[in-house]
Design an enzyme around this catalytic site. Structure first.
Site, mmCIF file in Angstrom:
data_model
loop_
_atom_site.group_PDB
_atom_site.id
_atom_site.type_symbol
_atom_site.label_atom_id
_atom_site.label_comp_id
_atom_site.label_asym_id
_atom_site.label_seq_id
_atom_site.Cartn_x
_atom_site.Cartn_y
_atom_site.Cartn_z
ATOM 1 N N SER A 172 1.400 7.066 4.891
ATOM 2 C CA SER A 172 2.226 6.674 3.588
ATOM 3 C C SER A 172 3.829 6.850 4.039
ATOM 4 O O SER A 172 4.229 7.975 4.416
ATOM 5 C CB SER A 172 2.132 7.639 2.284
ATOM 6 O OG SER A 172 3.232 7.301 1.251
ATOM 7 N N GLU A 230 4.143 -5.285 -2.772
ATOM 8 C CA GLU A 230 4.482 -4.214 -3.630
ATOM 9 C C GLU A 230 6.408 -4.485 -3.867
ATOM 10 O O GLU A 230 6.930 -3.886 -3.229
ATOM 11 C CB GLU A 230 4.572 -2.839 -3.137
ATOM 12 C CG GLU A 230 3.077 -2.164 -3.110
ATOM 13 C CD GLU A 230 3.207 -0.745 -2.739
ATOM 14 O OE1 GLU A 230 2.120 -0.256 -2.884
ATOM 15 O OE2 GLU A 230 4.162 -0.051 -2.607
#
Length: 259
Positions: A172, A230
């Protein structure tokens, strides 16, 4: 599998935005895996994803991967994605950017400057997620797997589905302190792609490079980034690099010449 609902986790149970309080039905983890004005209403500017697709064909890998100024070892160009994990020894020094949220201390001033500039243009940017520990990301991932299994998926199916929407711990960008999930105080539509229709998103798309940030996961780039669209996730790379990436409408992977 039919009848299965995708679950995306958020960093808290509820967020109070301005005078309005609401509990997000869609929660925000790394769905790793998506101009001025005072409201969150849709504007009339061109669809950014269309610009991305148009520019993609003209931005060859030779154009973006052989530029002498690009040094892949620079801290601000660190590539983290499903194929490139965060270095085990990475321990960013953090500084506050908004409320309880912190980013790498080298990035925090730029984020605060961007938030202030947006405010002057009538846009109330609201930071929803920044730095995350490995343990926190593991908790998000495990919880999502458990909830999908409760809906009837097998362990294998639940892990695969979760990995498509929540970054596997260690992969991440939030571990780096270089990325932030940002929406706006007026937005009450949850963590959905519809945020791309707001004036806040349009402002971010138009101005983020001025402060060294890029839209990290553009629409239509999932095959390259490994992450779904996103429109709220922005990543610091430095002004010089950000201006090139946003102008060309490409991803960080293409800019670095690495997948």
């Amino acid at each position: 599998m039919k009848g299965i609902t995708k679950i995306v986790l958020f960093t808290g149970a509820a967020v109070t935005l301005g005078m309005a309080s609401f509990t997000l039905s869609t929660t925000l983890a790394d769905r790793e895996l998506s101009p001025s004005g005072g409201s969150a209403s849709a504007g009339s500017s061109a669809e950014p994803s269309q610009r991305y697709k148009e520019n993609l064909s003209s931005a060859s890998s030779s154009e973006v991967s052989t530029t002498p100024e690009i040094n892949r070892t620079d801290w601000n160009l660190l590539l983290v994605n499903p194929n490139h994990s965060v270095p085990e020894d990475l321990q960013p020094v953090l500084a506050q950017v908004q409320g309880k949220y912190e980013m790498d201390e080298r990035v925090a001033p730029h984020m605060k400057e961007m938030i202030a500039a947006a405010k002057e243009d009538g846009i109330n940017l609201w930071v929803l997620s920044t730095y995350r520990t490995y343990e926190y990301q593991q908790g998000l991932f495990d919880t999502n797997v458990k909830q999908l299994k409760n809906q009837g998926m097998t362990e294998e199916e639940a892990i695969k589905e979760t990995a498509a929407n929540v970054a596997v711990p260690g992969t991440s960008e939030h571990h780096t302190g270089l990325a932030a999930d940002i929406m706006c105080a007026e937005w009450t539509g949850g963590i959905t792609d519809d945020f791309a229709e707001t004036d806040a998103y349009k402002w971010l798309y138009a101005h983020c490079a001025e402060y060294g940030f890029i839209e990290r996961y553009p629409k239509g780039s999932t095959d390259i980034t490994g992450i779904v669209y996103e429109p709220w996730h922005f990543r610091y790379v430095g002004k010089e690099h950000a201006e090139i990436i946003m102008e060309k409408g490409i991803t960080l992977e293409e800019y670095l010449g690495v997948r």
